[in-house]
Design an enzyme around this catalytic site. Sequence first.
Site, PDB file in Angstrom:
ATOM      1  N   CYS A  16     -29.833  30.915  24.094  1.00 32.61           N
ATOM      2  CA  CYS A  16     -29.151  32.159  23.740  1.00 32.61           C
ATOM      3  C   CYS A  16     -29.966  33.411  24.078  1.00 32.61           C
ATOM      4  O   CYS A  16     -30.046  33.801  25.224  1.00 32.61           O
ATOM      5  CB  CYS A  16     -28.753  32.140  22.270  1.00 32.61           C
ATOM      6  SG  CYS A  16     -27.457  33.333  21.847  1.00 32.61           S
ATOM      7  N   ARG A  60     -17.304  38.489  20.072  1.00 30.62           N
ATOM      8  CA  ARG A  60     -18.222  37.354  20.054  1.00 30.62           C
ATOM      9  C   ARG A  60     -17.497  36.092  20.503  1.00 30.62           C
ATOM     10  O   ARG A  60     -16.325  35.880  20.185  1.00 30.62           O
ATOM     11  CB  ARG A  60     -18.815  37.149  18.655  1.00 30.62           C
ATOM     12  CG  ARG A  60     -19.676  38.310  18.176  1.00 30.62           C
ATOM     13  CD  ARG A  60     -20.548  37.897  17.010  1.00 30.62           C
ATOM     14  NE  ARG A  60     -21.631  37.024  17.416  1.00 30.62           N
ATOM     15  CZ  ARG A  60     -22.770  37.448  17.968  1.00 30.62           C
ATOM     16  NH1 ARG A  60     -22.972  38.734  18.214  1.00 30.62           N
ATOM     17  NH2 ARG A  60     -23.718  36.586  18.293  1.00 30.62           N
ATOM     18  N   HIS A 119     -26.358  26.329  20.667  1.00 30.81           N
ATOM     19  CA  HIS A 119     -27.155  26.152  19.448  1.00 30.81           C
ATOM     20  C   HIS A 119     -26.775  24.804  18.853  1.00 30.81           C
ATOM     21  O   HIS A 119     -26.239  23.947  19.526  1.00 30.81           O
ATOM     22  CB  HIS A 119     -26.829  27.261  18.443  1.00 30.81           C
ATOM     23  CG  HIS A 119     -27.234  28.628  18.872  1.00 30.81           C
ATOM     24  ND1 HIS A 119     -28.537  29.054  18.856  1.00 30.81           N
ATOM     25  CD2 HIS A 119     -26.498  29.675  19.326  1.00 30.81           C
ATOM     26  CE1 HIS A 119     -28.596  30.316  19.273  1.00 30.81           C
ATOM     27  NE2 HIS A 119     -27.379  30.715  19.559  1.00 30.81           N
TER      28      HIS A 119
END
Length: 238
Positions: free
Chosen positions: A92, A126, A189
């Site tokens: 990320c 997002r 993640h």
Amino acid sequence: MNLNILHLYPKEMNLYGDHGNILTLRKRCEWRGIKTRVIAHEPGQPLPNDIDIIFGGGGQDSGQSKIEKDLVRIAPELKEMINNGTPALVICGLYQLFGEYFETSEGQKIQGANILGVTTKGGPTRLIGNITINTPEFGEIVGYENHSGLTELKDDTLAFGTVVSGSGNNGEDMTEGAKYKNCIGTYLHGPILPKNPRVADFLILKALENKTGKSQKLTVLNDRIEQRAHKVAVSRPR
């Protein structure tokens, strides 16, 4: 055998359970009788020479700003390591900063290490949720993404994988992450390694081969629990 793992900026870049990737590397080495030492690098510190695996996690825009100058300072050394085959996994925020730059949604341009051929700009929304990708080297990979950055691959940069379900680099071109030599950049993640042990073993194997200068084989582990976790992650709706 002892492997040294460099953990870049653990104070500023450690969101969404990314420290679990370090734990996974250490345990999978321990189960094979391989000793590990984790070396944390924070701004202003010298970069050790004897590094076998490089890892960096995600962080907020403010965290990326805090590490910018130091990352640019050590970028030549990191690039030399990776060009020489040192395996690396960056997630990320540090995936973005291993590229050329990250431009926030407010227009602030944060300079990157320019190791991976990517550029990133902050988007209006997002990209969040479970994600599944197909990779040429590891097959099906699962994880969880949570980012507003829109990443574009430059020139002939190879993607880490192709999106099956989820958004990936930018939600449009179906690419996810980037790969250069033994360096993997990704938005996954979760953390990524516990549910995808083949990626963890790739990093360990390449580190051992670099250390010894010859081909290696890893002891096969019982990954039944990891495989179940992988299947559960695939079954979850985005």
